[in-house]
Design a protein around this motif. Structure first.
Motif, PDB file in Angstrom:
ATOM      1  N   ASN B 578       0.821  -1.208   0.000  1.00 49.55           N
ATOM      2  CA  ASN B 578       0.000   0.000   0.000  1.00 49.55           C
ATOM      3  C   ASN B 578       0.861   1.267   0.000  1.00 49.55           C
ATOM      4  O   ASN B 578       0.574   2.232  -0.698  1.00 49.55           O
ATOM      5  CB  ASN B 578      -0.926   0.001   1.210  1.00 49.55           C
ATOM      6  N   ARG B 581       2.371   2.007  -3.212  1.00 53.48           N
ATOM      7  CA  ARG B 581       1.389   2.493  -4.194  1.00 53.48           C
ATOM      8  C   ARG B 581       0.822   3.842  -3.769  1.00 53.48           C
ATOM      9  O   ARG B 581      -0.202   4.268  -4.277  1.00 53.48           O
ATOM     10  CB  ARG B 581       0.273   1.464  -4.348  1.00 53.48           C
ATOM     11  N   ASN B 583      -0.845   4.782  -1.194  1.00 57.86           N
ATOM     12  CA  ASN B 583      -2.148   4.852  -0.517  1.00 57.86           C
ATOM     13  C   ASN B 583      -1.936   5.477   0.853  1.00 57.86           C
ATOM     14  O   ASN B 583      -1.016   5.108   1.569  1.00 57.86           O
ATOM     15  CB  ASN B 583      -2.746   3.453  -0.356  1.00 57.86           C
ATOM     16  N   ARG B 587      -5.241   1.172   7.021  1.00 52.98           N
ATOM     17  CA  ARG B 587      -5.485   0.387   8.242  1.00 52.98           C
ATOM     18  C   ARG B 587      -6.005  -0.983   7.832  1.00 52.98           C
ATOM     19  O   ARG B 587      -7.047  -1.077   7.182  1.00 52.98           O
ATOM     20  CB  ARG B 587      -6.534   1.080   9.122  1.00 52.98           C
TER      21      ARG B 587
END
Lengths: 339, 805
Positions: B578, B581, B583, B587
């Motif tokens: 993540n 990427r 993001n 969570r």
């Protein structure tokens, strides 16, 4: 006295009507009716009035007071309404501005599909049970009528820990463990992780999930199997869903079948989704093989049953139109947020 | 398994269905048809033509003008094909017809339409075709030239349909045959199923006696040394072999089966293998030493050159066909170079045997060679099929004039396999299926499948080619298949009601998931197996018990070779994905097992412990994660106060920002910030927080037994207390004092300020708590609280805590 009271009243009414806001109105109320107000002063001067006149004057004062209070209340209500209106007019907001989100987390699509299935089957009286993921060869194969050197053992590309212990290739061993407990009748589903030695690609994963189903009771028939799974398909994919059973072969069931459902995208007319066939293969099932029953300590002349196995990922991919299985194990937040 | 539909129809003469009808009906009766391909789907208006004349094109060097006789007339065609010649017979597509693709073998979906037109100013009324343009290949038509027209035999009838002549008017059907139906890996087996499915008569070929007056036994002696691996060996002899191409009809069928025609002998062998499902092998008898065949196990490390020229190293589990001196073939897998048939062969030894399926499968795996023959043998063939098959082959040899068949067969078959007898119990089949099918109807299905019936004993006679039929459930399936699965009623199970429910464990897991989701955590899933390198990434010491893992003996690679003993790697990998990427504020949680071996090497199943693993980066810190942990505990009914021990000693967590979570004296998990070294090994630069809860411990303490304690009627009295505290004194230590000394009336306390910095002396921090006292039965007076406050203050002062006024 009467004139005096009338004068007070007239003056009060004039001032009230001139009050433009609640604060002003309150000033008027205090000035007339307050402790030091004019009308209060009149009341205080009552002691100078003769006892005969007192009741009459008293009544007059009270009447005056009541009528002023009434006008005050009415005016107050009117002013309050006007002020509220102004306030509300000033408080107009742009309802198209973005929402303030409580960012809730999301379930994994596998879990959504599984919970759906659990709901359907617990509703039909099935218990949800589990079994070990690292399993004895005996439970995964032998007790399911897949003896040593059976070609099915090759077909399933088993991960071995040693000769006796493997990573289960299917959830079917949970059937055996449940039957061995000896508590009948059985109605269970067993969801869980299974493992097969497949390289990772868009449609394969060495680790995936199955949901096993098992019913053992007296007089269980193939017709019951058909009815149960048809009901399951309707609840999972929609009331119009039709099912088709095709003969198949599994070592641990006889007769065996594969179940197709009408394509939930095109309703069976044939589309790209179902490769023009109108049907989508969903699960394998069958009547529990008498040898499997016997090995698990159940008398096949007294009891019969059916079993089925569904690929959870297959359902999730189909139902949520996910085009690549790898997405399920990458855990990209942008993917998970869509569920 | 593929078959030609025409071949099936020849064996079931009444069959008139379309390919689609065939596919649907066969699938519903249990022979699943994966698909079919009409070889002529893109071919139209193609006839056999004869080139009458070839003239040069006036305006093009590479083109010629041909006059082609197409039966009812002669047409003019301009072509650039290099092999065109006067007198040649060729496939000709007429004006308005279609071909499947280009002469380079490219295929155009829907085909290419051919229209008359002019080529460099000269009329051309059609096109002469190469084999590729007909949608076929040189592989299946070995005589086709590499570049040029497909030349038909001289006797090809001019004007007739060229597609039919070449056998391209057939449909190839592809089946998915299940492993129990060995008999259906043959054209005869499938034709029998088709006949039963459509209620038509099955007409297998009639095999006549063949051979001259000699006796094969005078040519060859056969000994089976290892009968456990070879239940039958049939040998026949053919002399005066004339190798030649096989006739068109046989080539057509082989092509439709996807087999390349080679010569009459090879083609007959392949033809019968397809037809009967029985592989056969041909040896050059003149190269067999001692005119003797011995079937025996190989010696350890014995070397052998198979007919593909490869040297194979064998062992004593592998069965060999030997002559008087040496091995001449690996049984059921491949023959040897030393005895193979060549074009100069005079006398041939023909072998049809039955080998143990499992042994062939394992041997083929061991040698790393899976052949057409081995893939049939490994299914476990019917020994009673071998003689029929070899006799059929000899019959074809005679019919085709490929050689002179020697009379008799050498047939070593000691333990003759007998068919099974099963009681005929129609009521049992109906009881299992939930049907009410008449006994006669059932018998009619059996009859169509060539199952016999002994009326006197009420027994079904199972032929040996149906080794899969072993019990009443098997016969019930045969009934169901031909009655139709779709006609069986649909009912729901009756009988004793059962309670549908989730186990307590699953309910607790669901609640924990719910709590995590409320806190913004999304559910991830990661693999249970991982690389042993994970231990280094997590900075685990060499002697850490977590390094003792269950090892997979045949993993997909080292990266998937051990069963995880700690759940963090999957979480950290997912967070890293993540983060890479880009993001933000990710969570995640995962509910998955770890696998702890009881002993190494593993002799019993490892302990599987469900771990609730949370991970996050972005908004939030250690205390955010701690809050999530507490929400989860509260949700599952664990409402005592959890304790946090900073000495968790997790090497993969920040040494100053980690804690064990302790509930009722027991460590139930841990949380913390990921150690920067570990984070960097996962290529993460932001701060990452994780928490792991050990679900078995949670499940043991969790409860749904909530108790209502009433809503307070009397107001609380609050006292604020502000203090200067030595840095090493934890908030938890202060709170312990409140818990101990606060008395019954202390209802709750909350930290409302914490400060370190300029106004506070070095080595100290400022903490401020609000304490709330309440009685259930009255308003509190100052006097009620003073006692408790005094005790608290006294205890705090003993800890070097200074109260601020």
């Amino acid at each position: 006295m009467k004139e005096k009271l009338q004068k007070i009243k007239d003056e009060a009414v004039r001032q009230i009507s001139e009050s433009k806001d609640l604060a002003k109105l309150n000033d008027v109320r205090v000035a007339v009716l307050g402790k030091k107000g004019e009308l209060t002063a009149v009341l205080k001067s009552m002691k100078d009035v003769s006892p005969q006149e007192r009741p009459i004057i008293g009544q007059l004062v009270n009447e005056t007071r009541e009528s002023i209070e009434k006008i005050l209340e009415e005016t107050k209500a009117r002013l309050e309404a006007a002020e509220l209106e102004i306030r509300l007019r000033h408080e107009v907001i742009d309802v198209t501005l973005p929402a303030k989100k409580n960012s809730l987390g999301h379930r994994h699509p596998n879990t959504i599909a599984l919970e759906e299935m659990e709901r359907i089957f617990t509703g039909m009286g099935y218990e949800v049970v589990e079994g070990p993921e690292v399993e004895y060869d005996y439970y995964n194969f032998e007790a399911l009528n897949i003896p040593a050197n059976h070609p099915a053992k090759d077909e399933q590309d088993t991960f071995y820990i040693n000769d006796k212990i493997i990573l289960r290739t299917q959830t079917s061993p949970v059937q055996v463990r449940e039957m061995e407990k000896g508590k009948l009748p059985i109605r269970m589903i067993a969801p869980g992780r299974v493992f097969r030695s497949d390289e990772v690609d868009a449609t394969h994963s060495p680790s995936f999930h199955q949901v096993e189903g098992l019913v053992i009771d007296k007089n269980i028939t193939f017709a019951d199997l058909k009815g149960t799974l048809a009901e399951f398909a309707k609840q999972l994919f929609g009331a119009d869903t039709k099912v088709k059973f095709r003969p198949h072969h599994f070592p641990f069931t006889e007769p065996s079948a594969e179940m197709d459902v009408t394509c939930f995208k095109c309703g069976g007319k044939g589309c790209r989704f179902c490769k023009g066939e109108g049907w989508i293969e969903i699960l394998g099932c069958g009547m529990v093989h008498p040898r499997v029953l016997r090995m698990s300590g159940i008398d096949p002349t007294e009891y019969s049953g059916f079993a089925f196995g569904v690929g959870l990922e297959r359902i999730a991919l189909l139902k949520y139109e996910i085009d690549d299985m790898r997405l399920l194990y990458e855990n990209d937040q942008r993917f998970l947020d869509q569920f | 398994m593929n078959t030609s539909l025409k071949w099936i129809k020849d064996l079931v003469p009444g069959l008139t269905c379309t390919p689609q009808e065939y596919m649907d009906a066969m699938t519903l009766s249990g022979s699943k048809v994966e698909g079919y391909c009409c070889m002529d789907q893109d071919l139209d208006k193609i006839v056999i033509g004869k080139v009458m004349s070839v003239e040069r094109h006036p305006d093009a060097d590479k083109l010629v003008i041909c006059q082609v006789d197409i039966g009812e007339k002669t047409i003019q065609i301009v072509t650039g094909a290099p092999n065109v010649a006067e007198g040649a017979k060729v496939p000709v597509v007429l004006d308005g017809g279609r071909v499947a693709g280009g002469h380079d073998g490219s295929v155009t979906p829907g085909g290419i339409k051919i229209k008359k037109g002019k080529l460099r100013g000269v009329e051309s009324d059609g096109m002469m075709c190469s084999i590729e343009e007909l949608g076929a290949s040189r592989d299946m038509f070995p005589l086709a030239p590499e570049d040029g027209l497909y030349l038909l035999p001289e006797d090809a009838p001019v004007g007739e349909d060229a597609v039919a002549y070449l056998g391209l008017d057939d449909t190839v059907v592809e089946y998915e045959i299940t492993s129990n139906r060995v008999d259906c890996f043959s054209v005869l087996g499938l034709a029998r199923e088709a006949a039963a499915t459509f209620g038509k008569k099955f007409v297998p070929p009639t095999v006549k006696e063949t051979g001259n007056t000699e006796n094969a036994a005078d040519y060859i002696k056969v000994t089976i040394a290892d009968q456990d691996l070879c239940s039958r060996y049939v040998a026949r002899v053919v002399k005066n072999i004339k190798i030649a191409p096989s006739p068109e009809w046989m080539q057509r069928r082989l092509r439709a089966q996807g087999i390349r025609p080679i010569n009459n002998i090879v083609d007959i062998t392949n033809y019968v293998m397809e037809e009967y499902g029985q592989p056969m092998h041909a040896y050059d008898l003149d190269r067999i030493e001692g005119r003797e065949i011995v079937v025996r196990r190989a010696a350890k490390d014995e070397k052998f050159v198979t007919l593909d020229g490869q040297e194979r190293v064998l062992d004593d589990s592998i069965l060999m066909i030997c002559d008087g001196k040496r091995p001449v073939g690996i049984a059921g897998i491949m023959g040897g170079e030393n005895s193979m048939i060549t074009d100069s062969v005079q006398t041939m030894l023909f072998e049809a045997a039955c080998f143990d399926g499992t042994n062939i499968r394992l041997s083929s795996k061991k040698i790393g060679m899976r052949t057409d023959a081995s893939s049939k043998f490994e299914k476990g063939l019917d020994p009673n099929n071998a003689l029929d098959a070899i006799n059929r082959a000899c019959q074809l040899i005679e019919e085709l004039g490929a050689g002179e068949v020697v009379g008799g067969a050498v047939d070593v078959y000691d333990k003759v396999k007998e068919g099974r007898r099963l009681p005929f119990e129609p009521e049992k089949y109906n009881a299992l299926l939930g049907t009410d099918i008449a006994a006669e109807t059932m018998l009619s299905y059996f009859k169509a499948l060539d199952l016999g019936y002994d009326e006197a004993k009420r027994e079904v006679l199972i032929p040996t080619f149906r080794q899969d039929l072993e019990c009443d459930a098997d016969l019930a399936e045969e009934v169901a298949r031909f009655y139709g699965y779709d006609k069986i009623p649909t009912t729901l199970p009756s009988g004793e009601a059962t309670t549908g429910q989730l186990s307590f464990k699953l309910r607790i897991e669901a609640l924990a998931r719910e709590a995590a989701q409320f806190c913004g955590f999304s559910q991830g899933m990661t693999y249970s197996f991982e690389s042993p390198k994970v231990f280094d990434k997590l900075l685990l010491p060499e002697d850490s018990p977590l390094r003792r893992a269950v090892v997979i003996s045949n993993p997909l690679g080292e990266d998937f070779s051990i069963m995880r003993t700690i759940s963090l790697n999957g979480m950290l990998t997912s967070l890293s994905t993540n983060m890479n990427r880009r993001n933000k504020n990710v969570r995640l949680y995962e509910l998955g097992n770890i696998y702890l071996p009881h002993q190494i090497p593993v002799t019993e199943l490892p302990e599987e412990r469900m771990q609730f693993t949370l991970g996050m980066y972005g908004d939030g810190d250690f205390y955010t994660m701690k809050g999530v942990v507490e929400e989860i505990l509260y949700k599952v009914g664990m409402r005592q106060k959890a304790q946090y021990d900073q000495n968790a000693e997790k090497p993969f967590l920040h040494p100053g920002r980690q804690a064990n979570v302790i509930y009722d004296g027991d460590v139930i998990g841990y949380l913390g910030e990921v150690h920067p070294l570990t984070a960097s090994k996962y290529d993460m630069k932001e701060r990452v927080y994780v928490a792991v809860l050990d679900m078995p411990k949670i499940v043991a303490q969790a409860t749904f037994d909530y108790k209502y304690s009433g809503i307070a009627k009397f107001p609380a009295a609050t006292r604020d207390i502000s203090m200067i505290v030595p840095k090493n004194v934890l908030a938890g230590d202060i709170e312990k004092v409140f818990d101990k000394k606060g008395g019954k009336l202390l209802e709750s306390y909350a930290l409302f300020d914490i400060y370190e910095g300029a106004q506070i002396k070095p080595g100290y921090k400022s903490l401020a708590y609000s304490l709330s006292f309440r009685a259930g039965d009255r308003n509190l007076e100052d006097a009620d609280i003073t006692g408790a406050m005094d005790k608290i203050v006294k205890a705090l002062e003993a800890m070097d805590v200074e109260l601020r006024k």
